[in-house]
Design an enzyme around this catalytic site. Structure first.
Site, PDB file in Angstrom:
ATOM      1  N   LYS A   1     -38.614   7.877  50.622  1.00 33.49           N
ATOM      2  CA  LYS A   1     -39.576   8.977  50.683  1.00 33.49           C
ATOM      3  C   LYS A   1     -39.852   9.394  52.145  1.00 33.49           C
ATOM      4  O   LYS A   1     -39.537   8.656  53.075  1.00 33.49           O
ATOM      5  CB  LYS A   1     -40.879   8.569  49.984  1.00 33.49           C
ATOM      6  CG  LYS A   1     -40.698   8.321  48.470  1.00 33.49           C
ATOM      7  CD  LYS A   1     -40.099   9.507  47.733  1.00 33.49           C
ATOM      8  CE  LYS A   1     -40.355   9.527  46.236  1.00 33.49           C
ATOM      9  NZ  LYS A   1     -39.593   8.554  45.442  1.00 33.49           N
TER      10      LYS A   1
HETATM   11  C1  PLP Z   1     -40.213   8.113  43.896  1.00 35.52           C
HETATM   12  C2  PLP Z   1     -40.939   8.766  42.807  1.00 35.52           C
HETATM   13  C3  PLP Z   1     -41.823   8.065  41.962  1.00 35.52           C
HETATM   14  C4  PLP Z   1     -41.937   6.579  41.939  1.00 35.52           C
HETATM   15  O1  PLP Z   1     -42.146   5.979  43.146  1.00 35.52           O
HETATM   16  P1  PLP Z   1     -41.678   4.463  43.392  1.00 35.52           P
HETATM   17  O2  PLP Z   1     -42.437   4.128  44.622  1.00 35.52           O
HETATM   18  O3  PLP Z   1     -40.193   4.482  43.623  1.00 35.52           O
HETATM   19  O4  PLP Z   1     -42.081   3.658  42.223  1.00 35.52           O
HETATM   20  C5  PLP Z   1     -42.564   8.777  41.030  1.00 35.52           C
HETATM   21  N1  PLP Z   1     -42.431  10.108  40.912  1.00 35.52           N
HETATM   22  C6  PLP Z   1     -41.578  10.810  41.685  1.00 35.52           C
HETATM   23  C7  PLP Z   1     -41.504  12.289  41.527  1.00 35.52           C
HETATM   24  C8  PLP Z   1     -40.788  10.157  42.631  1.00 35.52           C
HETATM   25  O5  PLP Z   1     -39.920  10.865  43.358  1.00 35.52           O
END
Ligand code: PLP
Length: 401
Positions: free
Chosen positions: A186
């Site tokens: 992210k």
């Molecule tokens: C990455 C993501 C998640 C989940 O996050 P994690 O930290 O990987 O569990 C949820 N929703 C969206 C849209 C994402 O891109």
């Protein structure tokens, strides 16, 4: 995206603070920690950065979505409206609570279509969860109006759009609760981690307790704390929070780089008649984590993807046949392949998925290409990528006429 590209001394320094004291846990051990409270500091930094009253860190973005729903009272048999284009975390988080995911079409924003939401509302609907996919947002004014009309909770999944804004407010702060992920890929990362943000102090208190077994966090003797209600362990560790603390301070710089690269790529494609960009709702500003555009049809999009690959243009995606982000490949969800029994209520509530089709979503996802914006590219690399992307697209569309 992603924040790991620019790791450096700032992240190392924060992690060393934690390793030097040896307190890897966010709660307690006051005497040993040399004044270091990385999770608390990161929560305060998130509140300032996004101009929101409360932030609660958790162990992942998926946990953030589950916590967001739990703290607003959503559980067994409740229906939560979510989009067909998202990450599998959306329905995982809903189903963990015994609630029912109701999948609904997207529109040209690549997020929930308000008209489709209206058609999906039943007496069991308790929440609407737009997912701000690939750096941009749903039409939040319209969705908020639907929530107000039907007395529904609005949970924003802003995991892929951190730093984007809507009418001057940070994405994640417009609904009742907003969710961020700080997983490794992210825009800002903790390695693993997530957060919920909210201006509702009851929801915040719930989140504070719920994510730590129900601990009330009163006093400084953990063992003596009481538990007003049931909880789980969705805590983040101090090591992960330390990385995030360094990254959140750099977020404005990250967003600036994303925008600069996004602008160069977009400019290069803007005058190609067969290219249209995703719609950004009025008053919205993208986080620029991705550049998203539509081509006339699936065949063109596929040919462009092939051309991109042949020309070394990586990190671009057509999600039509993607295993993780689009309903077409979620057989495990449609067939309810679970390791453990799923309640009859949820089985009944999800039966619609056996037959329901999503032509409107198919139409947008088939034609879409999403290009991740890397922060580590040099300006020269972005410019030569832009020229190549333009050439590939022009080549494909001219061979199609
Ligand atoms: C990455 C993501 C998640 C989940 O996050 P994690 O930290 O990987 O569990 C949820 N929703 C969206 C849209 C994402 O891109």
């Amino acid at each position: 995206m992603p924040g790991f590209e620019l790791f450096g001394d700032a992240e190392r320094k924060e992690v060393h603070d934690v390793l030097d004291s040896g307190v890897l846990m966010r709660y307690g051990f006051d005497g040993m920690r040399n004044g270091h409270w990385k999770a608390k500091e990161l929560e305060a930094a998130l509140q300032t950065q996004f101009n929101v009253q409360h932030a609660q860190l958790v162990s992942s973005g998926t946990a953030a979505v589950s916590v967001a729903l739990a703290i607003t009272g959503i559980g067994a048999g409740d229906e939560v409206i979510m989009p067909t284009f998202t990450f599998v975390a959306s329905f995982e988080a809903i189903m963990m609570l015994g609630a029912i995911p109701v999948l609904v079409d997207i529109d040209d924003t690549l997020t929930l279509d308000p008209a489709a939401i209206r058609k999906a509302i039943t007496p069991k609907t308790k929440a609407i969860m737009p997912v701000h996919m690939c750096g941009s947002m749903a039409n939040l004014d319209e969705i908020k109006a639907i929530c107000d009309e039907h007395n529904l909770i609005l949970v924003e999944d802003a995991c892929q759009a951190i730093g984007g804004t809507y009418k001057g407010k940070a994405l994640g702060t417009i609904g009742d609760v907003g969710c961020f992920s700080f997983d490794f890929v992210k825009t800002m990362t903790c390695g693993e981690g997530g957060a919920i943000i909210t201006n509702n102090s009851d929801f915040y208190t719930n989140a504070d307790h719920y994510s730590d077994h129900g601990h009330d966090h009163v006093g400084n003797d953990r063992g003596a704390e009481t538990h007003p209600f049931l909880g789980y362990n969705f805590r983040i560790s101090e090591l992960n929070a330390a990385v995030g603390l360094a990254q959140v301070r750099r977020l404005p710089e990250f967003l600036e780089i994303q925008k600069k690269h996004y602008d160069i790529l977009r400019e290069a494609l803007a005058d190609i008649p067969q290219v249209t960009f995703r719609t950004v709702p009025e008053g919205g500003v993208e986080s620029c984590a991705f550049l998203n555009f539509f081509l006339p049809d699936l065949d063109t999009a596929k040919s462009v993807m092939t051309g991109f690959k042949e020309n070394g243009i990586d990190v671009c995606f057509n999600y039509y046949d993607n295993n993780w982000h689009y309903i077409r490949k979620w057989e495990h969800l449609k067939d309810l392949k679970s390791l453990y029994p799923i309640s009859q209520e949820v089985r009944d509530g999800m039966q619609y998925l056996e037959t329901k089709t999503f032509e409107q979503s198919d139409q947008y996802i088939a034609r879409n290409i999403s290009c991740l914006i890397k922060m580590s590219w040099t300006e020269e690399e972005v410019r030569s990528r832009a020229i190549k992307m333009r050439e590939v697209i022009l080549n494909v569309v001219s061979s199609f006429v």
